[in-house]
Scaffold this motif. Structure first.
Motif, short mmCIF file in Angstrom:
data_model
loop_
_atom_site.label_atom_id
_atom_site.label_comp_id
_atom_site.label_asym_id
_atom_site.label_seq_id
_atom_site.Cartn_x
_atom_site.Cartn_y
_atom_site.Cartn_z
N SER A 140 0.89 -1.31 -0.11
CA SER A 140 -0.14 -0.01 -0.08
C SER A 140 0.91 1.23 0.08
CB SER A 140 -0.91 -0.14 1.17
OG SER A 140 -1.87 1.21 1.28
N THR A 141 0.28 2.46 -0.22
CA THR A 141 0.97 3.69 0.13
C THR A 141 1.87 3.51 1.35
OG1 THR A 141 -1.33 4.56 -0.40
CG2 THR A 141 0.70 6.24 0.02
N TYR A 142 2.96 3.93 1.08
CA TYR A 142 4.09 4.10 2.14
C TYR A 142 4.62 2.76 2.71
CZ TYR A 142 1.50 8.32 2.94
OH TYR A 142 0.90 9.47 2.76
N THR A 143 4.15 1.39 2.11
CA THR A 143 4.39 0.34 2.66
C THR A 143 5.16 -0.81 1.54
OG1 THR A 143 2.73 0.65 4.15
CG2 THR A 143 3.53 -1.54 3.87
N GLN A 144 6.04 -1.55 1.98
CA GLN A 144 6.52 -2.49 0.85
C GLN A 144 5.87 -3.69 1.68
OE1 GLN A 144 10.63 -2.05 0.50
NE2 GLN A 144 10.38 -0.91 -1.46
N GLY A 145 5.08 -4.45 1.15
CA GLY A 145 4.39 -5.69 2.05
C GLY A 145 3.34 -5.16 3.00
N ARG A 146 3.08 -5.79 4.06
CA ARG A 146 1.74 -5.37 4.58
C ARG A 146 1.92 -4.26 5.75
NH1 ARG A 146 -1.05 -11.40 5.46
NH2 ARG A 146 -2.04 -11.50 3.57
N ARG A 147 0.91 -3.47 6.28
CA ARG A 147 1.10 -2.41 6.94
C ARG A 147 1.12 -2.65 8.54
NH1 ARG A 147 -3.75 0.32 3.45
NH2 ARG A 147 -4.83 -1.09 4.63
N GLY A 148 1.64 -2.25 9.22
CA GLY A 148 1.80 -2.42 10.52
C GLY A 148 0.42 -1.39 11.31
N VAL A 149 -0.61 -1.90 12.04
CA VAL A 149 -1.62 -1.07 12.60
C VAL A 149 -1.81 -1.65 13.98
CG1 VAL A 149 -2.51 -0.61 10.12
CG2 VAL A 149 -3.21 -2.87 11.22
N ALA A 150 -2.89 -1.93 14.43
CA ALA A 150 -3.49 -1.91 15.75
C ALA A 150 -3.11 -3.16 16.30
CB ALA A 150 -5.02 -2.11 15.89
N GLY A 151 -2.38 -4.08 15.74
CA GLY A 151 -1.87 -5.36 16.39
C GLY A 151 -0.60 -4.90 16.98
N THR A 152 -0.15 -3.90 16.78
CA THR A 152 1.35 -3.60 17.29
C THR A 152 1.01 -3.18 18.61
OG1 THR A 152 1.80 -2.34 14.92
CG2 THR A 152 3.30 -1.75 17.03
N VAL A 153 -0.02 -3.09 19.17
CA VAL A 153 -0.28 -2.77 20.47
C VAL A 153 -0.33 -4.06 21.40
CG1 VAL A 153 -1.97 -1.78 22.38
CG2 VAL A 153 -1.91 -0.81 20.04
N LEU A 154 -0.62 -5.17 20.68
CA LEU A 154 -0.50 -6.47 21.50
C LEU A 154 0.93 -6.81 21.45
CD1 LEU A 154 -3.66 -8.14 20.03
CD2 LEU A 154 -3.54 -6.82 21.84
N VAL A 155 1.89 -6.46 20.65
CA VAL A 155 3.09 -6.76 20.30
C VAL A 155 3.82 -6.21 21.51
CG1 VAL A 155 5.26 -6.79 19.23
CG2 VAL A 155 3.08 -7.19 17.84
N HIS A 156 3.54 -4.88 21.89
CA HIS A 156 3.90 -3.93 23.02
C HIS A 156 3.73 -4.71 24.30
CE1 HIS A 156 4.82 -0.84 20.20
NE2 HIS A 156 3.97 -0.28 20.38
N LYS A 157 2.40 -5.05 24.30
CA LYS A 157 1.93 -5.82 25.67
C LYS A 157 2.75 -6.88 26.05
CE LYS A 157 -0.39 -6.18 29.36
NZ LYS A 157 0.54 -7.27 29.81
N ILE A 158 2.88 -7.79 24.81
CA ILE A 158 3.38 -9.24 25.24
C ILE A 158 5.05 -9.13 25.41
CG2 ILE A 158 3.67 -11.63 24.28
CD1 ILE A 158 1.00 -11.16 23.00
N LEU A 159 5.59 -8.48 24.56
CA LEU A 159 7.25 -8.20 24.59
C LEU A 159 7.45 -7.52 25.75
CD1 LEU A 159 8.12 -7.85 21.00
CD2 LEU A 159 7.99 -9.97 22.32
#
Length: 327
Positions: A140-159
């Protein structure tokens, strides 16, 4: 454009000042930067994330005990600069290394990598986890491959929970890379977002239109159509997620409904309930649920659904207590 601001060019600086002023027990601002860091002391691998502003409470709202050590606030919808990220790494390093959690946008990837190189010159060990949970579109715009969105918050929490438990940098990076593969998100928009310095929405939908798959910066989705009832929207999105996960009856997942900024909680809870009921019909067990505004897009109306494949450890880490503004 109607917004409660002063000068459009000052919105990020004034937002950061207000955030740290409101929550000094949680966070502080690094001098001469737009970096929000933990105001308490700790002894663990540091976790640093960030990106363009306009997605609040991400990422500064997740700085604190059990989640991030610092968040770097770029200008609205603009990647933070390498020198700002570098300052965050230096300020939070406790001699155990730093893990960067980066959403998959070209500017973010490049600038966080440059900051990693700068930190290496100071003998600070740095690793990265790249989040690309948005399955709606590729490249998509600004992206090679898939974008990073709300799932990032779950990554913050678990890590963040694992880092608090004392896990070393290499283990956190390996765990995070595997974790991202089991987190998928799709969003839907009812209206566009207005960047203050632009003064008008990035895209316009008719009063009776919606768009599936819109990104958190207003990037194009995969289909526009007439607005539908919540149950039908949820069925579309859950169908996309099912095709990606290929789940089986009895599998365990987490369900996270995230608001884009302008959608009332009433509607988010209705949307969550519809998604939950569809998953129950699929025989999916839900061990974790969350609803609210966590990764927004200024004043965009809409919501995203994130699902995460869970086991006992991931569930435990998601449920571990934290001391942050927004979780």
């Amino acid at each position: 454009m109607k917004k409660i601001i002063n000068a459009p060019k000052d919105v990020v600086e004034e937002m950061v000042a207000g955030l740290v002023g409101a929550y000094p027990d949680y966070v502080k601002q690094l001098p001469d930067t737009m970096v929000v860091a933990r105001s308490d002391d700790y002894d663990q691998v540091a976790l640093v994330s960030g990106g363009g502003s306009g997605h609040e409470p991400a990422h500064a709202g997740f700085v604190g005990d059990g989640m991030l050590s610092a968040a770097v606030c770029g200008q609205v919808f603009t990647s933070p600069t390498p020198d700002q990220i570098y300052e965050a790494i230096k300020a939070t390093d406790k001699g155990k290394g730093t893990l960067l959690i980066v959403k998959n946008y070209s500017g973010d990837v490049m600038n966080f990598d440059m900051a990693k190189d700068l930190a290496a010159m100071d003998d600070i060990e740095v690793a990265s986890v790249l989040v690309d949970d948005d399955i709606a579109v590729e490249d998509s715009t600004y992206t090679q491959g898939r974008r990073g969105v709300a799932g990032t918050v779950l990554v913050h929490k678990i890590l963040g929970s694992l880092a608090k438990e004392g896990k070393p940098l290499a283990e956190l990076a390996e765990y995070g890379t595997a974790l991202v593969q089991d987190i998928k998100t799709v969003g839907v928009a009812l209206s566009g977002a207005t960047v203050p310095e632009v003064g008008k929405p990035g895209f316009v939908l008719a009063e009776d239109e919606m768009e599936y798959g819109v990104g958190i910066h207003g990037e194009p989705g995969y289909r526009r159509e007439k607005i539908k009832p919540s149950k039908e929207i949820a069925a579309e999105i859950i169908g996309k997620l099912k095709a990606e996960f290929n789940w089986q009856k009895g599998d365990t997942y987490g369900l996270f409904v995230n608001g884009m900024g302008a959608t009332p909680l009433m509607e988010l809870f209705i949307y969550f309930n519809d998604a939950k009921n569809i998953l129950a019909e699929e025989g999916i067990e839900l061990a974790f649920t969350k609803v609210g505004n966590y990764m927004t897009s200024l004043d965009m109306a809409g919501a995203s659904i994130t699902m995460i494949k869970l086991d006992d450890e991931r569930t435990r880490l998601l449920q571990a207590p934290v001391h942050t503004i927004a979780w």
